[in-house]
Design an enzyme around this catalytic site. Sequence first.
Site, mmCIF file in Angstrom:
data_model
loop_
_atom_site.group_PDB
_atom_site.id
_atom_site.type_symbol
_atom_site.label_atom_id
_atom_site.label_comp_id
_atom_site.label_asym_id
_atom_site.label_seq_id
_atom_site.Cartn_x
_atom_site.Cartn_y
_atom_site.Cartn_z
ATOM 1 N N HIS B 12 0.481 -1.297 -5.546
ATOM 2 C CA HIS B 12 -0.637 -0.955 -6.442
ATOM 3 C C HIS B 12 -0.424 -1.510 -7.852
ATOM 4 O O HIS B 12 -0.984 -1.001 -8.812
ATOM 5 C CB HIS B 12 -0.894 0.554 -6.448
ATOM 6 C CG HIS B 12 0.248 1.396 -6.971
ATOM 7 N ND1 HIS B 12 0.490 2.672 -6.490
ATOM 8 C CD2 HIS B 12 1.196 1.164 -7.912
ATOM 9 C CE1 HIS B 12 1.539 3.173 -7.136
ATOM 10 N NE2 HIS B 12 1.982 2.287 -8.000
ATOM 11 N N HIS B 59 0.789 6.736 -13.838
ATOM 12 C CA HIS B 59 1.723 5.994 -14.687
ATOM 13 C C HIS B 59 1.427 6.313 -16.139
ATOM 14 O O HIS B 59 1.030 5.438 -16.917
ATOM 15 C CB HIS B 59 1.586 4.490 -14.440
ATOM 16 C CG HIS B 59 1.724 4.075 -13.011
ATOM 17 N ND1 HIS B 59 0.730 4.270 -12.085
ATOM 18 C CD2 HIS B 59 2.744 3.486 -12.337
ATOM 19 C CE1 HIS B 59 1.127 3.804 -10.903
ATOM 20 N NE2 HIS B 59 2.345 3.327 -11.030
ATOM 21 N N HIS B 194 11.052 -3.312 -6.885
ATOM 22 C CA HIS B 194 10.918 -3.788 -8.259
ATOM 23 C C HIS B 194 11.660 -2.876 -9.221
ATOM 24 O O HIS B 194 11.844 -1.690 -8.960
ATOM 25 C CB HIS B 194 9.457 -3.977 -8.698
ATOM 26 C CG HIS B 194 8.551 -2.776 -8.686
ATOM 27 N ND1 HIS B 194 8.361 -1.960 -7.599
ATOM 28 C CD2 HIS B 194 7.725 -2.286 -9.652
ATOM 29 C CE1 HIS B 194 7.464 -1.026 -7.887
ATOM 30 N NE2 HIS B 194 7.072 -1.183 -9.122
ATOM 31 N N GLU B 241 9.013 4.057 -5.283
ATOM 32 C CA GLU B 241 7.611 4.345 -4.930
ATOM 33 C C GLU B 241 7.351 4.253 -3.430
ATOM 34 O O GLU B 241 6.416 4.873 -2.920
ATOM 35 C CB GLU B 241 6.679 3.332 -5.617
ATOM 36 C CG GLU B 241 6.503 3.519 -7.095
ATOM 37 C CD GLU B 241 5.471 2.537 -7.658
ATOM 38 O OE1 GLU B 241 4.947 2.822 -8.730
ATOM 39 O OE2 GLU B 241 5.205 1.491 -7.033
HETATM 40 FE FE LIG Z 1 3.408 2.411 -9.461
#
Ligand SMILES: [Fe+3]
Lengths: 293, 293, 118, 118
Positions: B12, B59, B194, B241
């Site tokens: 996302h 976020h 990431h 995530e």
């Molecule tokens: Fe995220």
Amino acid sequence: MAEITWGLATSHVPSIGAAMDNEKTEDELWKPLFDGYQPAREWMAEQKPDVAIVIYNDHANALGLEMIPTFSIGTAEHYDVADEGYGPRQVPNIVGDAELSEHILVNLVDEGFDMTVLQELDVDHGLTVPLSVYTPNPGDAWPCRVVPMLVNVLQYPQPTADRCLALGEALGRAIRSFPQDIKVAVFGTGGMSHQLSGERAGLINQEFDRNFLEKIETDPESLSQITRAEYVEQAGSEGIEMIMWLIMRGALGDNIRRVHDTYHVPASNTAAALALFAAEKSAEENTDAAIAQ
Amino acid sequence: MAEITWGLATSHVPSIGAAMDNEKTEDELWKPLFDGYQPAREWMAEQKPDVAIVIYNDHANALGLEMIPTFSIGTAEHYDVADEGYGPRQVPNIVGDAELSEHILVNLVDEGFDMTVLQELDVDHGLTVPLSVYTPNPGDAWPCRVVPMLVNVLQYPQPTADRCLALGEALGRAIRSFPQDIKVAVFGTGGMSHQLSGERAGLINQEFDRNFLEKIETDPESLSQITRAEYVEQAGSEGIEMIMWLIMRGALGDNIRRVHDTYHVPASNTAAALALFAAEKSAEENTDAAIAQ
Amino acid sequence: MSSYTPKVEGTHVYDTQMSRQGRALNKMLYSLKNPENRELFIADESAYCDKHGLSAEQKLAVLDRDWKKMTEIGGSIFYVIKLAAIDKKSMQDLGGVFTGMSTEQFKAELKAGGRNFG
Amino acid sequence: MSSYTPKVEGTHVYDTQMSRQGRALNKMLYSLKNPENRELFIADESAYCDKHGLSAEQKLAVLDRDWKKMTEIGGSIFYVIKLAAIDKKSMQDLGGVFTGMSTEQFKAELKAGGRNFG
Ligand SMILES: [Fe+3]
Ligand SMILES: [Fe+3]
């Protein structure tokens, strides 16, 4: 390691705090309740914990209805006393124990409890009244650090009574695994039967309350099997707060002794009670200790 | 009764949305990713759900760090697109499904998941980018209602991967017991590997990602046994995530078929992937249906 | 980092303790999602920091755009990028800063398959 | 009340649906925990309600101090008593209203052991 030394179940109705704050504890209406507290207070004053875990619910003073956590825990170093609509109660602010909070948080999440973390929190009567029940004259500071744990009891679906007992058991394990030699008391607050709004306002169910007061010691499992609908039906919309006592009870473990209790009607619109339990080390823990020696 | 028809796992990352919004999908950097989406998009366009359950994380656009719920669910009728610091993304606002939200909430709490209820929520790229992956050109309105489910992946302790899979299984039961004949898709979002900050920024671990992409279909239990420390170590601080994919996977049940997948490096600072699964009725459900006839 | 938090070499594991440490900083950065607040911030960064109760160290890191420092003293990366957005800096620009590379070098490493620590 | 919520005779079971219905009302009432907001409210109740987006029905219930109505259209009792506090009304005063008694009657019933529905 940390040790759980006692557990206190107590109503947290604001009028109990107001009676103390306004020096009405000798008034005809309030004297029986405060006389009933006396033996418990004397015992607790001899058994001061380093930290109190206070399980309570906020009453529209810190958490708005836009975000409603089932279970939450404060992780701050300080908590201020909330303004509940007429200025904050004139009692000391709260000193937290961020390290113990974090230890409990991590252990509970590891056990599959989906906690909400509160890094900021103003505490309302739900927390300060139980502290006043414990220590009526704190002077400039409460005699212990405090870790607040909050439960959604205001909006359906509340957690089930069963889930509360399970959370308490996990809380007990978490506290006992904390690697500091501190004494911890656990407060379960709220109740007893009361209904604030609607045509049944003023409901008191002494039979339900007295059974709960007995079984919280001897058979918490039976209380954990009561459905939310039954709590509301029997003890009133706000009486469901009693599920928070089960968290305290779960934390205390199997080996407890009733030190004192009292029951009084009415405190404002509610039945009020106190029940104090000493937690003794379990046979298993004593064996562990013996082996360790 | 409601039926779960498909599940989509997708990154996302905001830059995927930005590439679409700024018509860069044919650029050399982005074309392989969007080409990879194409077969999935075509299949999904033929299989439009009535409601999408989108599992994602905020976020810093709707939830501040003062209050961090492990699992939360939106129960509103509308959700606006958040301003993430440079004005809201120019995509339609979200129409919720308050009735399905409440059904899921009650069933999850009954099963001992300690949900936080969000009555207000602005949704950020974590939710809107996956919707754009599903429907690149929504026009004035998204083609389905949306129920947002949020997971704390930003701050330790995140829920364990195991708890996420269990939540997904309970979510699947909750959806399938909803008494309306609607089709539901479940989106698991985030990932792949990431790391945004620190000296390891820019970390990509293709081996970990490709194993995850395979096992999410064939052996989600093995992924649920990976510790949080391993996720962070192997897939980066933000790669954790991926635990949100396990919630989607748990909801889909045993009987699934991989429709399509794609994997691409890099999308901004992350590896990006998509995996689409059709949920077929289980043998058990078919038997139930036969018996019911 | 708290003693309960897993230690992972070279990686931030953002936890409750860091979040407590960075409370005022993150709160200020969070406020920047509001466009009026962005204007107020740009008009007088120092006053805005003071109004939000930042410590001297936090304020200096903000005024100096010391991205690395911010993440080391409790700033969460998702909050820090709200400030980067005001400066029109991308996550790749910050990635370069964190790793001691230029943005172009950092991008090139990602394009080549990402940085591998296996 | 939502179909998922248990029905209990004579009792409010406050649920997500009521909370959604009472959103603006509860938000306005919640704001009264702030002393400045209490002053603003007292200075111009109608304008304060409008500023908080109350529906006509919610606003009327507030201006009329229709306590029963407020709890029926989604006001949570813990939010409604913030308004009662401004009027220096107690929970017993509201209990009287909800049950159609005078405050003194309501207090007397509680003192006699509470109202019994068993
Ligand atoms: Fe995220
Ligand atoms: Fe209460």
